[in-house]
Design a protein around this motif. Structure first.
Motif, mmCIF file in Angstrom:
data_model
loop_
_atom_site.group_PDB
_atom_site.id
_atom_site.type_symbol
_atom_site.label_atom_id
_atom_site.label_comp_id
_atom_site.label_asym_id
_atom_site.label_seq_id
_atom_site.Cartn_x
_atom_site.Cartn_y
_atom_site.Cartn_z
ATOM 1 N N GLU A 36 0.835 -1.208 0.000
ATOM 2 C CA GLU A 36 0.000 0.000 0.000
ATOM 3 C C GLU A 36 0.868 1.255 0.000
ATOM 4 O O GLU A 36 0.634 2.186 -0.776
ATOM 5 N N ILE A 40 1.316 4.222 -2.889
ATOM 6 C CA ILE A 40 1.097 5.642 -2.585
ATOM 7 C C ILE A 40 2.320 6.460 -3.009
ATOM 8 O O ILE A 40 2.182 7.498 -3.668
ATOM 9 N N SER A 44 2.036 9.246 -5.864
ATOM 10 C CA SER A 44 1.983 10.625 -5.381
ATOM 11 C C SER A 44 3.335 11.304 -5.173
ATOM 12 O O SER A 44 3.360 12.520 -5.000
ATOM 13 N N LYS A 119 -4.821 11.842 -9.500
ATOM 14 C CA LYS A 119 -4.646 10.567 -8.792
ATOM 15 C C LYS A 119 -3.595 10.660 -7.693
ATOM 16 O O LYS A 119 -3.519 9.791 -6.830
ATOM 17 N N LYS A 121 -3.532 12.939 -5.444
ATOM 18 C CA LYS A 121 -4.137 13.478 -4.222
ATOM 19 C C LYS A 121 -4.214 12.393 -3.159
ATOM 20 O O LYS A 121 -4.622 11.270 -3.426
ATOM 21 N N LEU A 122 -3.796 12.750 -1.959
ATOM 22 C CA LEU A 122 -3.783 11.791 -0.856
ATOM 23 C C LEU A 122 -5.092 11.846 -0.083
ATOM 24 O O LEU A 122 -5.524 12.921 0.347
ATOM 25 N N SER A 123 -5.696 10.712 0.102
ATOM 26 C CA SER A 123 -6.882 10.614 0.953
ATOM 27 C C SER A 123 -6.422 10.602 2.406
ATOM 28 O O SER A 123 -5.226 10.431 2.702
ATOM 29 N N ASP A 124 -7.368 10.744 3.307
ATOM 30 C CA ASP A 124 -7.031 10.631 4.734
ATOM 31 C C ASP A 124 -6.450 9.253 5.029
ATOM 32 O O ASP A 124 -5.520 9.121 5.833
ATOM 33 N N GLN A 125 -6.971 8.230 4.363
ATOM 34 C CA GLN A 125 -6.450 6.863 4.544
ATOM 35 C C GLN A 125 -5.011 6.761 4.038
ATOM 36 O O GLN A 125 -4.178 6.109 4.674
ATOM 37 N N ASP A 126 -4.709 7.407 2.899
ATOM 38 C CA ASP A 126 -3.339 7.415 2.378
ATOM 39 C C ASP A 126 -2.391 8.078 3.374
ATOM 40 O O ASP A 126 -1.299 7.578 3.649
ATOM 41 N N LYS A 127 -2.814 9.212 3.904
ATOM 42 C CA LYS A 127 -1.981 9.953 4.861
ATOM 43 C C LYS A 127 -1.727 9.106 6.104
ATOM 44 O O LYS A 127 -0.604 9.048 6.603
ATOM 45 N N LYS A 128 -2.785 8.452 6.586
ATOM 46 C CA LYS A 128 -2.629 7.590 7.770
ATOM 47 C C LYS A 128 -1.679 6.443 7.467
ATOM 48 O O LYS A 128 -0.807 6.119 8.286
#
Length: 146
Positions: A36, A40, A44, A119, A121-128
Motif C-alpha cells: 500500500e 502511494i 503521489s 490521482k 491526491k492523498l486521501s485521509d487513509q493514504d496519509k494515515k
C-alpha cells in the motif's frame, strides 16, 4: 511579436533527466514497506522525488518546462527515494518524520501538482498509511540501532 518570443523560448530546453536507478539504493530496498505504501509513493511522490519521473507532454513546452524541471530538480535534492541509501541514518530518520509531517500538513504533494495529476491526491487513509508506516519504520530502525 509574442509568437516570435514564444517560439524563441522553445529553443532553451531544460534537461529532462531520469538518472539510472540502482534498486539496491532505493527506499524500498532499505525499509520494510507495505505494498500500500509503495503504491502511494509511486502514485503521489515518485515524479518529483525519485529518478523515475514520468515526463508528460507539456514538459516540452516553455516556459512550463522550465518551471516543472526546476520543481523536479528541487524535489530530488530535498528527497530522492531512488537514492535513499546515500543518506546517513540520522538524515533518513528526519526524512521519515518529514514525510509524515508534510503529508499531514497538506504541503505534499504540492497543490500545484494536483490539477494535472488528480490521482496523486492523498486521501485521509493514504496519509494515515504513510504516517503509520514512517512511525513503524522509525521505531524499527531505532530498535535495530540498540
Amino acid at each position: 511579436m509574442l509568437v516570435v518570443l514564444f517560439v524563441g523560448m522553445q529553443l532553451k530546453r531544460p534537461a529532462r533527466t531520469n538518472p539510472a536507478v540502482d534498486e539496491s539504493q532505493t527506499i524500498e530496498a532499505h525499509t520494510q514497506m507495505t505494498p500500500e505504501v509503495k503504491e502511494i509513493l509511486s502514485r503521489s511522490c515518485n515524479d518529483c522525488h525519485s529518478n523515475k519521473t514520468v515526463w508528460p507532454w507539456y514538459t516540452n513546452i516553455a516556459p512550463i518546462s522550465w518551471w516543472i524541471a526546476d520543481h523536479i530538480n528541487e524535489g530530488r535534492r530535498n528527497l530522492n527515494l531512488s537514492e535513499w541509501a546515500k543518506l546517513d541514518k540520522n538524515r533518513q530518520d528526519r526524512k521519515l518524520r518529514q514525510i509524515c509531517d508534510e503529508v499531514e500538513d497538506g504541503a505534499m504533494p504540492l497543490p500545484s501538482y494536483l490539477p494535472m495529476h488528480p490521482k496523486a491526491k492523498l486521501s485521509d487513509q493514504d496519509k494515515k498509511a504513510l504516517c503509520d508506516w514512517t512511525a513503524a519504520e522509525r521505531e524499527r530502525r531505532s530498535g535495530a540501532a540498540k
